[in-house]
Write an enzyme that holds these catalytic residues in place. Sequence first.
Site, PDB file in Angstrom:
ATOM      1  N   ASP A  16      45.210 -89.689  47.571  1.00 57.17           N
ATOM      2  CA  ASP A  16      44.512 -89.179  48.581  1.00 57.17           C
ATOM      3  C   ASP A  16      45.448 -88.679  49.784  1.00 57.17           C
ATOM      4  O   ASP A  16      46.628 -89.125  50.038  1.00 57.17           O
ATOM      5  CB  ASP A  16      43.286 -89.579  49.583  1.00 57.17           C
TER       6      ASP A  16
ATOM      7  N   ASP B 257      36.017 -83.414  59.825  1.00 56.68           N
ATOM      8  CA  ASP B 257      36.276 -84.755  59.343  1.00 56.68           C
ATOM      9  C   ASP B 257      36.418 -84.728  57.901  1.00 56.68           C
ATOM     10  O   ASP B 257      35.515 -85.738  57.080  1.00 56.68           O
ATOM     11  CB  ASP B 257      35.224 -85.933  59.915  1.00 56.68           C
TER      12      ASP B 257
ATOM     13  N   HIS C 219      27.570 -86.156  53.030  1.00 52.60           N
ATOM     14  CA  HIS C 219      27.664 -85.362  54.331  1.00 52.60           C
ATOM     15  C   HIS C 219      27.730 -84.008  54.067  1.00 52.60           C
ATOM     16  O   HIS C 219      27.665 -83.064  54.973  1.00 52.60           O
ATOM     17  CB  HIS C 219      28.791 -85.871  55.166  1.00 52.60           C
TER      18      HIS C 219
ATOM     19  N   ASP D  57      28.723 -98.558  54.570  1.00 56.00           N
ATOM     20  CA  ASP D  57      29.266 -98.715  55.959  1.00 56.00           C
ATOM     21  C   ASP D  57      28.392 -99.192  57.058  1.00 56.00           C
ATOM     22  O   ASP D  57      28.447 -99.383  58.075  1.00 56.00           O
ATOM     23  CB  ASP D  57      29.583 -97.110  56.555  1.00 56.00           C
TER      24      ASP D  57
ATOM     25  N   TYR E 209      33.892 -98.769  54.558  1.00 58.38           N
ATOM     26  CA  TYR E 209      35.256 -98.577  54.843  1.00 58.38           C
ATOM     27  C   TYR E 209      36.006 -99.913  55.076  1.00 58.38           C
ATOM     28  O   TYR E 209      37.296 -99.892  55.561  1.00 58.38           O
ATOM     29  CB  TYR E 209      35.524 -97.873  55.805  1.00 58.38           C
TER      30      TYR E 209
END
Length: 416
Positions: free
Chosen positions: A15, A87, A130, A237, A277
């Site tokens: 990534d 984001d 999202h 999360d 996370y």
Amino acid sequence: SYLAKCCFPYLTSTDPACKIEVPERLTVSHETLVRTGLADRCVSVPVREATDAEILLAHSEEYLEAVKKTPYMSLEDLMEFTRQYGDVYFHPNIYHCAKLAAGAALQLVDSVMTGKVRNGMALVRPPGHHSMRSAANGFCVFNNVAIAAQYAKQKYGVQSVLYFSWHRYEHQKFWPHLRDSDYDIVGKEKGAGFNINVPWNKVGMENGDYLSVFCHVLLPVAYEFCPDLVLVCAGFDSAIGDPEGEMCATPDVFAHLTHLLMNLAGGKLCAVLEGGYNLTSLVQSVCQTVQTLLGDPVPRPASLKSPCISALESLQCVRSAHKAYWSCLKHAADLPASTISTRQIKLGEGEETTEKGEEEEKDAEEKVWPEPPKRVTPPVCAALVLPDDVACPEGCECFSFSEDLDPLLASKLRYG
């Protein structure tokens, strides 16, 4: 007893620079499943890329064509492309990884709907919840679960979709600051009542807050809806120690939440990894979820508290907003009359939204909590008549019919 088997499409990639949505989210989760023996109890399903037609079930053609070009862009062009969205981080390999993530979710749906496995979890990245029809957002490129839902409708004749979401909201002051995430956005026209938002207006929500919403909103409506398939955006999360969610749900509560969902749709449940996370709580939560999918008894709830005032208020507002659509909620109370309300508060010009500084992120990361209690796997006893030329498998004991085998047991045996 029946041992539910899970499938684990396993993906990883290199990534771009991103502080929290990192490859270790997958590698550490998978390594822990292997180390604890949970992976050996699962059926592994091969991963494939989602086709263009499948991606277009939830995304626009213009958006798909734009993402298709990213593998051939220079780093400068990729940065410019990334700035269109919020984001999210594009790199030359993300299109391939996003196709694999969506394809893994579809492989899981196929496996569950055809009876190859009873339920399962797909460990994938990038996440998807999202992303929008024509835009990437919040680490997400393609909406894996939205694609899977449309795929199930198209291929398996599922008729309708009930969407439920709980999320950090803080009166619209928390990212992504969407008015559409408040409790009174219930869906439009024929979809009215099929969109259920539970906004959390405080951080620090605990196990009792999450379980109360399950018991008083989600499960009553879900049983009335009577789904053919349950798709879970498995975002962790909300687990304690997470720097984004800042909630306090301990990993063992995900065992209970998963167990409650397994009673729906004849047990057909597909969980697809989304957020999470903090690597410690993420791994623990994944393992708790998988162990429950495998049919192991859930741990005894520890130190449960009653839901907090803010959670009760959100719960009451959601029940009131949906009482017109679901008979199980028809006796719900009206909206609370208190001055503290979950009603969306319009941000004044120049008013600051909720943002975390480095110290707050550090505090979230440094939270400590006990290891989830050890869960005992029930013994599984089975007997089978083997052909003469087949050796007895390791770990099994071989008997012959001359050794006073119970006649009733012998009559139930079959050749493998």
